[in-house]
Motif scaffolding. Structure first.
Motif, PDB file in Angstrom:
ATOM      1  N   ALA A  99       0.817  -1.214   0.000  1.00  0.00           N
ATOM      2  CA  ALA A  99       0.000   0.000   0.000  1.00  0.00           C
ATOM      3  C   ALA A  99       0.852   1.266   0.000  1.00  0.00           C
ATOM      4  N   GLN A 100       1.988   1.217   0.713  1.00  0.00           N
ATOM      5  CA  GLN A 100       2.805   2.412   0.877  1.00  0.00           C
ATOM      6  C   GLN A 100       3.999   2.485  -0.058  1.00  0.00           C
ATOM      7  N   GLY A 101       4.385   1.344  -0.646  1.00  0.00           N
ATOM      8  CA  GLY A 101       5.541   1.334  -1.544  1.00  0.00           C
ATOM      9  C   GLY A 101       6.865   1.440  -0.817  1.00  0.00           C
ATOM     10  N   GLU A 102       6.898   1.022   0.460  1.00  0.00           N
ATOM     11  CA  GLU A 102       8.112   1.095   1.265  1.00  0.00           C
ATOM     12  C   GLU A 102       8.285  -0.206   2.038  1.00  0.00           C
ATOM     13  N   PRO A 103       9.521  -0.742   2.101  1.00  0.00           N
ATOM     14  CA  PRO A 103       9.719  -2.007   2.812  1.00  0.00           C
ATOM     15  C   PRO A 103       9.679  -1.838   4.328  1.00  0.00           C
ATOM     16  N   PHE A 104       9.265  -2.896   5.007  1.00  0.00           N
ATOM     17  CA  PHE A 104       9.271  -2.960   6.461  1.00  0.00           C
ATOM     18  C   PHE A 104       8.524  -1.778   7.093  1.00  0.00           C
ATOM     19  N   VAL A 105       7.227  -1.737   6.857  1.00  0.00           N
ATOM     20  CA  VAL A 105       6.352  -0.794   7.552  1.00  0.00           C
ATOM     21  C   VAL A 105       5.328  -1.615   8.334  1.00  0.00           C
ATOM     22  N   GLY A 106       4.409  -0.963   8.994  1.00  0.00           N
ATOM     23  CA  GLY A 106       3.460  -1.706   9.818  1.00  0.00           C
ATOM     24  C   GLY A 106       4.138  -2.240  11.067  1.00  0.00           C
ATOM     25  N   ARG A 107       3.602  -3.287  11.649  1.00  0.00           N
ATOM     26  CA  ARG A 107       4.126  -3.843  12.899  1.00  0.00           C
ATOM     27  C   ARG A 107       5.540  -4.404  12.722  1.00  0.00           C
ATOM     28  N   ALA A 108       5.790  -5.077  11.607  1.00  0.00           N
ATOM     29  CA  ALA A 108       7.133  -5.610  11.358  1.00  0.00           C
ATOM     30  C   ALA A 108       8.149  -4.481  11.209  1.00  0.00           C
ATOM     31  N   GLY A 109       7.725  -3.385  10.593  1.00  0.00           N
ATOM     32  CA  GLY A 109       8.610  -2.247  10.433  1.00  0.00           C
ATOM     33  C   GLY A 109       8.957  -1.595  11.759  1.00  0.00           C
ATOM     34  N   LEU A 110       7.961  -1.494  12.625  1.00  0.00           N
ATOM     35  CA  LEU A 110       8.216  -0.940  13.959  1.00  0.00           C
ATOM     36  C   LEU A 110       9.176  -1.826  14.750  1.00  0.00           C
ATOM     37  N   MET A 111       9.013  -3.127  14.586  1.00  0.00           N
ATOM     38  CA  MET A 111       9.921  -4.056  15.256  1.00  0.00           C
ATOM     39  C   MET A 111      11.345  -3.890  14.729  1.00  0.00           C
ATOM     40  N   LEU A 112      11.503  -3.767  13.403  1.00  0.00           N
ATOM     41  CA  LEU A 112      12.833  -3.563  12.834  1.00  0.00           C
ATOM     42  C   LEU A 112      13.436  -2.251  13.332  1.00  0.00           C
ATOM     43  N   ASN A 113      12.635  -1.215  13.389  1.00  0.00           N
ATOM     44  CA  ASN A 113      13.126   0.070  13.896  1.00  0.00           C
ATOM     45  C   ASN A 113      13.644  -0.076  15.327  1.00  0.00           C
ATOM     46  N   ALA A 114      12.910  -0.839  16.135  1.00  0.00           N
ATOM     47  CA  ALA A 114      13.322  -1.069  17.525  1.00  0.00           C
ATOM     48  C   ALA A 114      14.618  -1.871  17.587  1.00  0.00           C
ATOM     49  N   MET A 115      14.762  -2.835  16.689  1.00  0.00           N
ATOM     50  CA  MET A 115      15.974  -3.633  16.645  1.00  0.00           C
ATOM     51  C   MET A 115      17.180  -2.759  16.293  1.00  0.00           C
ATOM     52  N   LEU A 116      16.991  -1.861  15.333  1.00  0.00           N
ATOM     53  CA  LEU A 116      18.077  -0.953  14.958  1.00  0.00           C
ATOM     54  C   LEU A 116      18.426  -0.018  16.114  1.00  0.00           C
ATOM     55  N   TYR A 117      17.395   0.487  16.770  1.00  0.00           N
ATOM     56  CA  TYR A 117      17.608   1.401  17.887  1.00  0.00           C
ATOM     57  C   TYR A 117      18.413   0.733  18.998  1.00  0.00           C
ATOM     58  N   ALA A 118      18.205  -0.574  19.150  1.00  0.00           N
ATOM     59  CA  ALA A 118      18.900  -1.312  20.213  1.00  0.00           C
ATOM     60  C   ALA A 118      20.409  -1.342  20.007  1.00  0.00           C
ATOM     61  N   ILE A 119      20.849  -1.147  18.756  1.00  0.00           N
ATOM     62  CA  ILE A 119      22.299  -1.116  18.493  1.00  0.00           C
ATOM     63  C   ILE A 119      22.719   0.272  17.999  1.00  0.00           C
ATOM     64  N   ASP A 120      21.961   1.280  18.458  1.00  0.00           N
ATOM     65  CA  ASP A 120      22.283   2.697  18.201  1.00  0.00           C
ATOM     66  C   ASP A 120      22.291   3.057  16.722  1.00  0.00           C
ATOM     67  N   LEU A 121      21.358   2.478  15.976  1.00  0.00           N
ATOM     68  CA  LEU A 121      21.210   2.806  14.561  1.00  0.00           C
ATOM     69  C   LEU A 121      19.800   3.321  14.302  1.00  0.00           C
ATOM     70  N   LYS A 122      19.678   4.164  13.288  1.00  0.00           N
ATOM     71  CA  LYS A 122      18.378   4.647  12.852  1.00  0.00           C
ATOM     72  C   LYS A 122      18.045   4.050  11.487  1.00  0.00           C
ATOM     73  N   ARG A 123      16.764   3.972  11.216  1.00  0.00           N
ATOM     74  CA  ARG A 123      16.297   3.440   9.931  1.00  0.00           C
ATOM     75  C   ARG A 123      16.933   4.190   8.760  1.00  0.00           C
ATOM     76  N   GLU A 124      17.101   5.506   8.920  1.00  0.00           N
ATOM     77  CA  GLU A 124      17.635   6.321   7.830  1.00  0.00           C
ATOM     78  C   GLU A 124      19.131   6.087   7.590  1.00  0.00           C
ATOM     79  N   SER A 125      19.805   5.439   8.539  1.00  0.00           N
ATOM     80  CA  SER A 125      21.255   5.259   8.417  1.00  0.00           C
ATOM     81  C   SER A 125      21.642   3.966   7.705  1.00  0.00           C
TER      82      SER A 125
END
Length: 236
Positions: A99-125
């Motif tokens: 629907a959005q044309g972007e990978p890893f959005v919705g609940r799975a995307g939020l989980m991935l964002n949290a995983m990145l945050y746990a190792i001091d990374l941002k989605r944009e990086s």
């Protein structure tokens, strides 16, 4: 034939007989359009491995190589830093991604964002994409033909990003990139190399799987620590 001979034949009425009795191709004047200098040439389509980011994204958006194009809402190309050291490759878009044309959005995307945050990374990086750029109906796993159709697109994304480390997210991505059927539980926690350039690769669980199996989050945390450690080593 000389002009004198032509005049003589015309005078004798032979030219009229020739035009009446020989095939048209032997008697008609050549059409100017048949001149090779004037024939339009079919535009050459550049191979995928020669495309830059814009051309590659346009090629993906126009792709009809497999049947997934018939049911997609949007192609899902990729997102993030195109010069990232770390590249995440998932399996295929789901309903939210379609629907959005972007990978890893919705609940799975939020989980991935949290995983990145746990190792001091941002989605944009980091750079995030999938092995398949269109959603399989009913969120089924992509089949071999669909994976093969998208493979050149993925390879060129890897070439353009030039990551220091690839993370294969989930079983489908890990199996495709490593050409194996080994269970993801046995692949995780190990270091692999991908492609001719032997890019380091680590496999881990898909965020959607972690949402279904919260007990596996401790293993995912171990993978994240391994990813962070390996990336630091590669940056030295």
């Amino acid at each position: 034939m000389t002009n004198i001979h032509a005049h003589y034949l015309k005078a004798m009425g032979i030219q009229v007989w020739v035009r009446r009795h020989l095939p048209p191709t032997l008697t008609e004047e050549p059409s100017p359009m048949t001149d090779t200098a004037q024939v339009s040439q079919t535009p050459q389509v550049a191979p995928v491995h020669e495309l830059d980011w814009e051309a590659l994204q346009n090629r993906v958006a126009a792709c009809t190589a497999c049947s997934l194009h018939k049911t997609r809402t949007k192609t899902v190309f990729g997102v993030g830093n195109r010069q990232a050291d770390l590249m995440f490759i998932g399996e295929a878009p789901g309903a939210d991604e379609d629907a959005q044309g972007e990978p890893f959005v919705g609940r799975a995307g939020l989980m991935l964002n949290a995983m990145l945050y746990a190792i001091d990374l941002k989605r944009e990086s980091v750079y995030i994409t999938n092995v398949v750029k269109c959603r399989p109906p009913e969120n089924r796993n992509p089949d071999k033909h669909e994976l093969d159709c998208c493979h050149a697109f993925l390879l060129q994304q890897i070439v353009l990003v030039k990551p220091k480390l690839i993370v294969a997210v989930g079983r489908v991505a890990a199996h495709h990139l490593l050409v194996t059927e080994t269970a993801i539980g046995k692949l995780r926690g190990q270091g692999f190399e991908y492609g001719e350039n032997k890019i380091p690769l680590i496999a881990t669980y898909h965020p959607a799987y972690l949402l279904r199996r919260p007990s596996e989050k401790r293993h995912a945390w171990q993978d994240l620590q391994f990813i962070n450690q390996r990336l630091a080593e590669l940056k030295r």
